[in-house]
Design an enzyme around this catalytic site. Sequence first.
Site, short mmCIF file in Angstrom:
data_model
loop_
_atom_site.label_atom_id
_atom_site.label_comp_id
_atom_site.label_asym_id
_atom_site.label_seq_id
_atom_site.Cartn_x
_atom_site.Cartn_y
_atom_site.Cartn_z
N THR A 3 3.42 -16.19 -8.89
CA THR A 3 2.84 -17.52 -9.03
C THR A 3 1.52 -17.38 -9.79
O THR A 3 1.06 -16.26 -10.04
CB THR A 3 2.55 -18.15 -7.65
N ASN A 29 2.82 9.13 10.44
CA ASN A 29 1.48 9.42 10.95
C ASN A 29 0.40 8.79 10.08
O ASN A 29 0.60 7.69 9.60
CB ASN A 29 1.33 10.92 11.17
N TYR A 71 0.82 -1.21 0.00
CA TYR A 71 0.00 0.00 0.00
C TYR A 71 0.85 1.26 0.00
O TYR A 71 0.66 2.16 -0.82
CB TYR A 71 -0.93 0.00 1.22
N LYS A 119 7.44 -3.61 16.37
CA LYS A 119 8.19 -2.56 15.69
C LYS A 119 9.30 -2.03 16.59
O LYS A 119 10.41 -1.74 16.11
CB LYS A 119 7.25 -1.42 15.28
#
Length: 321
Positions: A41, A156, A17, A136
């Site tokens: 694939t 953000n 994204y 993270k």
Amino acid sequence: MGGAGKCRILIFGGTGYIGKHMVKASILLGHPTYVYSRPCTPHTSPSKLDLLHDFQSMGVTLVHGELEEKEKLVGLIGQVDVVISALPFPQVIDQLKIIDAIKVAGNIKRFLPSDFGCEEDRVNPLPPFQQFLEKKRKIRRAIEEAGIPYTFVSANCFASYFVNYLLHPHQTHLDSIHVYGSGQANAVLNYEEDIGIYTIKVANDPRTHNRIVTYRPPKNIVSQLELISLWEKKTGRSFKRIHIPDEEIIKLSETLPNPQNVQISILHSLFVKGDLMNFEVGDDDDIIEASKLYPDFKYTSIGQLLDIFLVDPPKPVVAAF
């Protein structure tokens, strides 16, 4: 590595994204750009195949492989200057494999791990989101411990995603909008294309070496109520505000199954607590704000983004966060 120079940039998660915007920005800014992508694939989506074709036509060097292929990773990393990871959350811990390969290669001038959300070392959200962020933080600490040159990015909110989520602009007969909490907490909504540009700029800037960069342009700081009012002015429509109380959101975070409990906890952090704005930029030596670094870059304000939605609204996407 001067800010105006060109460097070879390798991007993981480049078909995702936010990753695709970084790839396009890297090419736009003139950097030799590599994308490490899983092999195609028969089940690879047509949209991903189209995107890979677009990348090739733009001059991107595509390398297909898995993160488990350490020798291939080390060889590829040895050919570039900067590594950017935009891997999605399910693969966050897999970045340890990238870190290991960077350590072996020993040549990388900068690594940007897959942060690109809130400033995770400066928030204390509800437990489901806290557990989400711990992975993270583990990557950040591993990078620091390895002595790898880094820039940690707090981009953000992805603005197109959250405008779709909060305003539902495609639902033309909608007459009400949900508001989380009071609706008065400020968030920061940054256009995805701008996030791509800022990220490539900070990756090649000596001022951001071993620092945190937050993307907090003044015209993109907005509350839910301000966003709704601005949308009403631009559309000439009027919406009823249906407030979801803080207590109800907390209860949902405790009772909803995963991943919905994480998603509602993120909404609480961003739009009820205002965690994106809960710290001052400039008080700490290790954090800097992107629009101050690049005052000549004409970023897309939230008002300009809403104009884009009026003319050619970006389609809603699923699970960008």
